[in-house]
Design a protein around this motif. Sequence first.
Motif, PDB file in Angstrom:
ATOM      1  N   ALA A   1      38.606  -1.050  -2.085  1.00 45.16           N
ATOM      2  CA  ALA A   1      38.707  -0.280  -3.329  1.00 45.16           C
ATOM      3  C   ALA A   1      39.867   0.695  -3.309  1.00 45.16           C
ATOM      4  CB  ALA A   1      37.400   0.466  -3.568  1.00 45.16           C
ATOM      5  N   ASN A   2      40.341   1.078  -2.121  1.00 45.43           N
ATOM      6  CA  ASN A   2      41.446   2.036  -2.045  1.00 45.43           C
ATOM      7  C   ASN A   2      42.745   1.453  -2.578  1.00 45.43           C
ATOM      8  OD1 ASN A   2      39.699   3.860  -0.894  1.00 45.43           O
ATOM      9  ND2 ASN A   2      40.265   3.335   1.226  1.00 45.43           N
TER      10      ASN A   2
ATOM     11  N   GLN B   1      37.980   1.511  -9.294  1.00 42.62           N
ATOM     12  CA  GLN B   1      37.756   1.695  -7.866  1.00 42.62           C
ATOM     13  C   GLN B   1      36.276   1.896  -7.575  1.00 42.62           C
ATOM     14  OE1 GLN B   1      38.859   5.392  -5.332  1.00 42.62           O
ATOM     15  NE2 GLN B   1      40.660   4.058  -5.224  1.00 42.62           N
TER      16      GLN B   1
ATOM     17  N   SER C   1      33.994  -0.744  -5.446  1.00 40.14           N
ATOM     18  CA  SER C   1      33.316  -0.322  -4.217  1.00 40.14           C
ATOM     19  C   SER C   1      31.798  -0.473  -4.347  1.00 40.14           C
ATOM     20  CB  SER C   1      33.676   1.131  -3.891  1.00 40.14           C
ATOM     21  OG  SER C   1      33.255   1.995  -4.937  1.00 40.14           O
TER      22      SER C   1
END
Length: 607
Positions: A205-206, A214, A218
């Motif tokens: 997600a980063n 994001q 995640s």
Amino acid sequence: MPLKSLSVLLPGLKWLQGYTAQDAVADLIAGITVGLTVLPQGLAYATLAGLEPQYGLYSAFVGGIVYALLGSCRQVTIGPTALLALMTSRHTGFGLDSGPAYGILLCLISGIVELAMAVLKLGALVDLISLPVTVGFTSATAVIIGTSQLKGLLGLRGGSGSDFLNTMRSVFGNLQQVRRGDLTLGLVSIFVLLLLRRLKNVKLANRVRNLRAQQLLSGSIWVVCTGRNALVVLISSGLAYSQCRQQESCPFILTGKVKSGLPSLALPEFETTILGKNGTEERQDFEDMLSELGPSMLILPIIAVLGNVAISKAFGGAGLSPTRELVALSLSNICGAFCSSMPVTGSFSRSAVNHASGVRTPIGGCYTSLLVLLALGLLAPYFQYIPKAALSAVIISAVIFMIEFEVIRPLWRCSRRELLPGAITFVMSLAVGVEIGLLLGVGSDVAFLVYRAARPVLTVSKLQTINGISYILIRPKHSSLYFPAIEWVRSGISKALSTHGTAPVVLDCAQVHDFDFTAARGMGNLHKELAKANVPLFLMSADKDISVILKESTNIVFPTIDCPNDLEFILEQTPNYELHLQVTAPLVESNGDDKVTELSTLSAKST
């Protein structure tokens, strides 16, 4: 009755005080997440225990409700585990209806034993099982569980069993009967499960810049990775359903029909019928069943308590009450036995999922139990399409992480002696059985403790005071001197006198805090023997209780030195023994700064 009064009988009700809607939502999410984990695991562990799949679900809902009322750690989830399923499987292979009867009776007896341990406050018994023994035991059971699932993974017919050597012999003897469909599905399932387990730690997600995307990514990854067992079972069941409508052309061995509906509320059976060696039915009464269960009636509850206490301490800290945890676990088993449950305890993997899901109170276990009951009522007819290879993959991918190789290196560096009990436990559990292996491992640990008490390390030094008066300093490196050690101490003093010559003997009691009667009488005999040889014996830094024990036991007042500073004055009052010295080594060893050091250490070797 007020809530505070009820909290005395049901401590878990305290969680209802100040229980908010946010707490309920958090517990609901965690309960559903754990439920999606326990559903496939319950089916798999029941199969591992040699029971029909529904018994795993029967075992999964009672513990959650009971622990919510009595437990003290919000993360702990009670239910079936691979270890207890393996130990149960040793008594469920006699055919006919004896399997459930033995499994349910073992659950009841385990609960009663655990309750007795709570009443008598015997939870400390688990402290006799050291970490190396625990590691050896869990690693061996992981290997046994993994190999027991090879038949399901390879598509071989017949029960899995709990005997490592016989299972491996059976698997290698039937390799020509391996089914490609089951093998392929099993290997792919294991690969996917391990991949999803690894994916949970990857921060994908980063790489997304949009904050909302994001969070969505995640969250989706976490849900998929956490519910990976249910996902694999669901997909494999859909595949099996599409391929196995015609049973004759089914490429997989399926679980078979699972009884739908709730279990009946009834007493466990205290007699059953087994299939004899000649294929005839044999009736077994309660005494016969107890004889068959044997050591498992004690070992299984102790293992269950060990696991549950370890999980509670890991998530709840040291402030939890072991007795309260014992009561919660025991009643989970006792109540479960009336609902056809096999033995249960805390599950570390599901407790970790519960913790990661943000559970706030043990009420989350109630939501998990409701989901299991819902599955029993509505989804049971569809469980028959679950391939056994998929359930075997779920078990194997879970237990391989129970093998703790990483403990060997620090043990080798720090305490190689402790590797032996762990190795004994591991090898004997594989060769003979987990119960015998655990007993032998604990026995070897206790033997080492007894040996250390019987043969304490003695540091022997020949020193001189500032004015040149020689003396022999005996320093036991043990907090207690009991009857097995007194002859060892006498032998060590005799050896010191023969090695370093005649001189006053000073026994440093700074680290010794206890004597028993036999040891005290032995010290009295030693004092008399040394007095005949004109060798005075002094006690240095002796506790007042030790002086009292020695005086009352021997009627001898031992001369004592309160601190090392008094040693010079006391020895100056002692006749000069320099003419009798038979010294074979330098009296004083200097480090260049005029500090006196010890010259020799008496090793653990009897004269």
